[in-house]
Design a protein around this motif. Structure first.
Motif, short mmCIF file in Angstrom:
data_model
loop_
_atom_site.label_atom_id
_atom_site.label_comp_id
_atom_site.label_asym_id
_atom_site.label_seq_id
_atom_site.Cartn_x
_atom_site.Cartn_y
_atom_site.Cartn_z
N VAL A 9 0.84 -1.20 0.00
CA VAL A 9 0.00 0.00 0.00
C VAL A 9 0.88 1.26 0.00
N VAL A 10 0.54 2.19 -0.88
CA VAL A 10 1.23 3.48 -0.92
C VAL A 10 0.45 4.44 -0.03
N PRO A 11 1.06 5.01 1.02
CA PRO A 11 0.29 5.85 1.95
C PRO A 11 -0.15 7.17 1.31
N LEU A 12 -1.45 7.46 1.45
CA LEU A 12 -2.03 8.75 1.05
C LEU A 12 -2.93 9.20 2.20
N SER A 13 -2.90 10.47 2.54
CA SER A 13 -3.68 10.91 3.69
C SER A 13 -4.69 11.97 3.28
N GLY A 14 -5.91 11.85 3.78
CA GLY A 14 -6.92 12.88 3.60
C GLY A 14 -7.86 12.63 2.42
N ALA A 15 -9.12 13.02 2.60
CA ALA A 15 -10.13 12.81 1.57
C ALA A 15 -9.83 13.61 0.31
N LYS A 16 -9.23 14.79 0.48
CA LYS A 16 -9.04 15.66 -0.69
C LYS A 16 -7.98 15.11 -1.65
#
Length: 611
Positions: free
Chosen positions: A37-44
């Motif tokens: 998994v590549v970390p991405l943060s936040g809905a936007k």
């Protein structure tokens, strides 16, 4: 063609990070690299990634990104925030998927990566074809693999603004694939193994009549008729309590076949009465998505009404082509079919509602021709149409409406149906919130439209001449289609030669005619619908020039009182022959001609105006 430009010192994709990328949209939006998994943060940031992927390599404008991130209330720093999100994505994705700055937006090139939505669509398409070709074993396998691409509800971790636009369409595609896979399993005699799955699905989606019909069939074939009767009775009660409707044809037919002890025979093919898709349809991505969202939104709650959408714009703006494209895309959401009616004759005369109703009823019933049906009076035809559409799930497409009077009686009655109308005016019967306004195409989409007809090689060979043709057509889709048709018919001639014909304002409109496509005739039909006084004013207004100009200036040029000039200008706006703009510093409304309409007005004879 314009070249792609990049932002940021690290280049289009940031540092090169090894490993294949895989993107997921059919569940929580996510990215994996080589299985991790590549970390991405936040809905936007998930929203920005999803929008870029859904565009399939097409341009996503800054305004589109702002709309799905903040809707109508973007912060003052919206552009900077969008830039930050894109920069973070570039750094995270590396060179395996590159994001380019192009014109007023961004393009994601993910051709070398796996996207679950694209895999699902490919498998579903192959499975649907196998089912149509009577290969149920292969169809079931392919459709099952397509459904395995899903890992939850589509787009689970994006903004609500994007959800409203895209989730209904994606979830509808999933439901259709599921129903086709069940159909394949039923045709293979797997009814007993289907019963537990269908019981669970009907419990989750109690108002889905198709799933309930399949459950009745599976129970009947499993010698569980008492339970099938109970399933039908429960469905009829829920439909009555929740929607105030009776079961539709598919559910009723499954129940009747069970009562008669019959096997599930072939269902009646849905009516599909639509113009063909335009071979050169290009652009209008956001407008098409908005229309699909409006038409596929499921009604809910007591007093629900048919969904409705309006496409409006100037003559030649491509309203009919867009409506046909969207209607074809949405057809499978309406089990009883899609019906289409032209509300104008070829000469621009409004068709009587009785003739249109007779045509629609004949298409829906498939038993009488329109001439015979038309013998009934208007009131009887309206009554029949309302009864026929009261519990139906239809899409009704009404093309080129001239106003509310013409729509009276043509609106479908039941909440399961939907209505798509094209018109140069904005009928009061349709909500402004459900209106899509078509403006001119931008240069990129206009060039793409030409390329669809004449070929990429020819466009690349004469980029300057192509831009000249696009500029002279001023973004009007009909003018571009005519130009494309003329160029395609003469492949041995240069684009520059045709561009030279268009360069002369005196011959431009004459050059924009080919076969049945004629820009002058199209504008003439729009003028013929004007009141005589306004039609007489139009040629005199050409002296004002392209604008923007005020009613006061129009009155000075035409010799009319300002109030009279303003009335004529407003009628021209309603007819799609003028654009209205917000008032300037003085607060006066301003008006503007489309360049091709201005040429048409300037070429028309000037008659003396009444004083």
């Amino acid at each position: 063609m314009s070249s792609r430009t990049v932002e940021g010192p690290a280049g289009p994709g940031g540092p090169d990070v090894p490993g294949e990328l895989a993107f997921r949209l059919l569940g929580p939006v996510s990215v994996t690299r080589a299985g991790a998994v590549v970390p991405l943060s936040g809905a936007k940031i998930h929203t920005v990634l999803a929008v870029l992927l859904l565009a399939r390599g097409a341009l996503v404008t800054d305004s589109r990104l702002s709309a799905v991130l903040w809707a109508d209330a973007p912060p003052s720093t919206s552009n900077a925030q969008i830039y930050t999100y894109v920069s973070r994505l570039r750094k995270t994705l590396g060179n395996r998927a590159q994001i380019f700055r192009k014109g007023p937006g961004y393009v994601l090139d993910a051709r070398d990566s796996e996207v679950d939505l694209f895999s699902f669509e490919r498998l579903e398409r192959l499975g649907r074809r196998a089912l149509e070709e009577k290969r149920p074993e292969e169809a079931g396998r392919l459709l099952g693999s397509a459904l395995d691409c899903w890992s939850g509800q589509a787009l689970e971790n994006v903004t609500e603004h994007l959800l409203r636009c895209e989730r209904p369409r994606l979830e509808f595609l999933r439901t259709q694939a599921l129903e086709r896979r069940i159909e394949a399993d039923l045709s293979l005699g797997r009814h007993r193994s289907l019963v537990p799955e269908l019981l669970s699905l009907v419990a989750r989606f109690p108002m889905d009549e198709s799933l309930r019909a399949h459950l009745i069939t599976a129970l009947h074939r499993s010698d569980r008729q008492a339970e099938a009767v109970q399933v039908y009775g429960e469905g009829r009660r829920i439909l009555d309590e929740q929607l105030g409707v009776v079961p539709g044809r598919q559910l009723s037919d499954a129940y009747l076949r069970m009562l008669r002890g019959e096997g599930a025979g072939p269902q009646r093919r849905p009516v599909v009465l639509l113009p063909a898709r335009s071979a050169t349809f290009t652009g209008r991505t956001a407008e098409a998505a908005r229309l699909r969202s409006l038409l596929l939104r499921r009604p809910s709650g007591p007093g629900a009404r048919p969904r409705a959408a309006l496409v409006t714009g100037m003559p030649g703006s491509g309203k009919t082509a867009l409506a046909a494209e969207v209607a074809h895309d949405c057809a499978e959401a309406f089990p009883e079919g899609v019906v289409h009616a032209d509300l104008q004759d070829a000469d621009g005369t409004a068709r009587p509602p009785a003739a249109v109703l007779a045509e629609l009823l004949a298409a829906l019933d498939g038993t009488e021709d329109a001439t015979r049906t038309a013998r009934h009076g208007l009131n009887e035809l309206v009554r029949r149409y309302r009864a026929r559409t009261a519990d139906a799930r239809l899409l009704v497409v009404l093309d080129d409406a001239s106003g509310d009077g013409q729509l009276t009686g043509l609106l479908p009655a039941g909440p399961g149906s939907a209505l798509l109308v094209t018109s140069r005016t904005r009928p009061a019967a349709l909500s402004a919130a459900h209106t899509v306004v078509l403006g001119p195409l931008d240069e990129e989409d206009a060039v793409a439209l030409l390329a669809e007809a004449v070929g990429d090689d020819r466009v690349r060979a004469e980029p300057g001449a192509v831009r000249d043709v696009v500029r002279h057509c001023a973004g009007l889709p009909l003018a571009l289609r005519i130009a494309a048709a003329r160029l395609a018919a003469r492949p041995h001639r240069t684009v520059a030669r045709f561009a030279a014909q268009l360069a002369d304002p005196g011959t431009r409109l004459a050059a924009l005619s080919y076969g049945t496509l004629d820009l002058t005739r199209t504008f003439g039909r729009a003028v013929s619908r004007l009141s005589p006084g306004t039609a007489a004013v139009l040629p005199w207004l050409a002296a004002v020039g392209p604008g923007p100009f005020t009613a006061r200036l129009a009155g000075e040029v035409t010799g009319l009182e300002e109030a009279g000039a303003e009335g004529a200008l407003e009628e021209l706006v309603d007819a799609g022959l003028l654009f209205a703009e917000p008032g300037g510093a003085t607060g006066e409304d301003r008006y503007r001609f489309h360049p091709l309409v201005l040429l048409h007005a300037d070429a028309a004879p000037r008659r003396e105006l009444p004083r």
